[in-house]
Design an enzyme around this catalytic site. Structure first.
Site, PDB file in Angstrom:
ATOM      1  N   LYS A 122      52.640 -69.099  56.062  1.00  0.00           N
ATOM      2  CA  LYS A 122      53.761 -68.533  56.827  1.00  0.00           C
ATOM      3  C   LYS A 122      55.100 -68.654  56.097  1.00  0.00           C
ATOM      4  CE  LYS A 122      52.954 -66.660  59.871  1.00  0.00           C
ATOM      5  NZ  LYS A 122      52.430 -65.256  59.831  1.00  0.00           N
ATOM      6  N   GLY A 130      55.970 -66.115  53.712  1.00  0.00           N
ATOM      7  CA  GLY A 130      56.291 -64.816  53.119  1.00  0.00           C
ATOM      8  C   GLY A 130      55.161 -64.254  52.266  1.00  0.00           C
ATOM      9  N   HIS A 164      46.695 -70.288  49.610  1.00  0.00           N
ATOM     10  CA  HIS A 164      47.605 -71.287  50.193  1.00  0.00           C
ATOM     11  C   HIS A 164      47.312 -72.679  49.620  1.00  0.00           C
ATOM     12  CE1 HIS A 164      49.320 -68.459  52.903  1.00  0.00           C
ATOM     13  NE2 HIS A 164      48.312 -68.395  53.739  1.00  0.00           N
ATOM     14  N   ARG A 192      59.615 -71.244  51.733  1.00  0.00           N
ATOM     15  CA  ARG A 192      60.489 -70.936  52.879  1.00  0.00           C
ATOM     16  C   ARG A 192      61.049 -72.249  53.428  1.00  0.00           C
ATOM     17  NH1 ARG A 192      58.383 -67.478  58.171  1.00  0.00           N
ATOM     18  NH2 ARG A 192      60.440 -66.793  58.886  1.00  0.00           N
ATOM     19  N   SER A 225      57.249 -70.612  62.440  1.00  0.00           N
ATOM     20  CA  SER A 225      56.333 -69.509  62.186  1.00  0.00           C
ATOM     21  C   SER A 225      54.876 -69.984  62.197  1.00  0.00           C
ATOM     22  CB  SER A 225      56.667 -68.876  60.833  1.00  0.00           C
ATOM     23  OG  SER A 225      55.930 -67.707  60.653  1.00  0.00           O
ATOM     24  N   ASP A 271      60.427 -54.153  59.627  1.00  0.00           N
ATOM     25  CA  ASP A 271      60.069 -53.257  60.737  1.00  0.00           C
ATOM     26  C   ASP A 271      59.034 -52.222  60.322  1.00  0.00           C
ATOM     27  OD1 ASP A 271      61.659 -54.608  62.478  1.00  0.00           O
ATOM     28  OD2 ASP A 271      63.395 -53.286  62.239  1.00  0.00           O
ATOM     29  N   LYS A 283      59.059 -62.162  63.617  1.00  0.00           N
ATOM     30  CA  LYS A 283      60.500 -61.866  63.517  1.00  0.00           C
ATOM     31  C   LYS A 283      60.964 -61.647  62.089  1.00  0.00           C
ATOM     32  CE  LYS A 283      62.210 -63.877  67.790  1.00  0.00           C
ATOM     33  NZ  LYS A 283      63.149 -64.830  68.396  1.00  0.00           N
TER      34      LYS A 283
END
Length: 305
Positions: A57, A59, A119, A141, A149, A242, A268
């Site tokens: 989580k 990116g 990961h 992040r 997230s 989006d 988000k």
């Protein structure tokens, strides 16, 4: 391995049972990432493979999609319309009963270079990636947005252990009791690897939010790519949050272990959403934990942009 009872349950409800954490060589993991371990470790990397590495989580999907567009947006536009991103950029260590393993998917990729995501903490990376001198893109992040997230991801993904409530999850996160282990160990381990391995490009989610075009330019420079202005524009537009959220081939809506009604996979994509989750006390506690565990680190993060 998957038991007969679990197979029966899968057939009945088409959802794998939620796993429990196991201690795996000092890192918290689950069977969905360790059951195929020998095949993962013996994976034969090729010199032109590109590995996308992140803590969960942070990116991963965003950078995977950008790289996919940079390499194949022009040459294989049909793949973007017909093949989900998780098949175009396989998840190397994933071994879920509902799909081919990440190793199998990676070995069958029809495109070159192969884009592969992981990961895994740096010490678990299959040795062939180092031996073949593969290029690696790592994305980090900030801890506060990352934990938020990861919490929502745990709620909607049945391959994750039960996340519990937010305060329990936050406590476990600080203790490193998460799949793929401690955030601190992960981001620092990969940061230190830069000192000895030159083909590692370390990116920050917050920098991408601030100026995605600039970060794509840096990525292209690292990879030796020279997209035209028009191609770069297509990549920048296509990878806007989006646009990706609406794109069925990029938003993981085709993955059956994820319940997007509980929380969308692409939620988000912002910096600073942690302020909507942390209490003052929780924020102070994490700040203290961070100060302690990052006191010797040269790595710097931004929690606001």
């Amino acid at each position: 391995m998957i038991t007969l009872l679990e197979k029966y349950q899968l057939n009945r409800m088409e959802q794998p049972p939620r796993p429990t954490l196991i201690d795996f060589h000092g890192v918290s993991m689950t069977k969905y990432f360790t059951d195929n371990w020998d095949n993962v470790q013996n994976f034969k990397a090729r010199p032109d493979d590109i590995l996308i590495a992140t803590y969960p989580k942070a990116g991963t999907t965003w950078v995977s999609y950008i790289l996919d567009l940079l390499y194949f947006g022009k040459t294989h536009p049909e793949l973007q319309k017909s093949t989900p991103l998780q098949d175009r950029v396989p998840f190397l260590e994933l071994c879920s009963p509902l799909q081919p393993s990440g190793v199998d998917l990676a070995n069958k990729l029809p495109t070159t270079p192969r884009l592969i995501k992981t990961h895994l903490p740096v010490q678990f990376i299959p040795k062939s990636f180092w031996e073949q001198n593969c290029r690696i893109v790592y994305v980090a992040r900030n801890i506060k947005d990352n934990v938020v997230s990861y919490y929502h991801f745990g709620r909607m993904n049945s391959l994750q252990p039960e996340p519990g409530d937010w305060s329990t999850f936050l406590h476990d996160f600080m203790e490193g009791k998460m799949v793929f282990g401690s955030w601190y160990d992960h981001v620092n381990g990969w940061w230190e690897k830069r000192q000895t391995y030159s083909k590692l490009h370390y990116m920050f989610f917050e920098d991408m939010i601030e100026d995605c075009g600039r970060e794509i330019d840096r990525l292209c420079s690292f990879l030796g790519l020279s997209p035209s202005a028009e191609e770069k524009e297509k990549v920048t537009t296509g990878s806007k949050f989006d646009n990706m959220k609406q794109n069925k081939m990029a938003n993981y809506s085709t993955v059956q272990v994820m319940n997007h009604k509980v929380s969308p996979f692409m939620r988000k994509g912002k910096v600073g959403d942690w302020k909507n989750h942390f209490t003052v006390a929780q924020n102070e506690k994490l700040d203290e934990d961070y100060k302690q565990k990052m006191k010797n680190a040269t790595l710097k993060f931004r929690t606001e942009v």
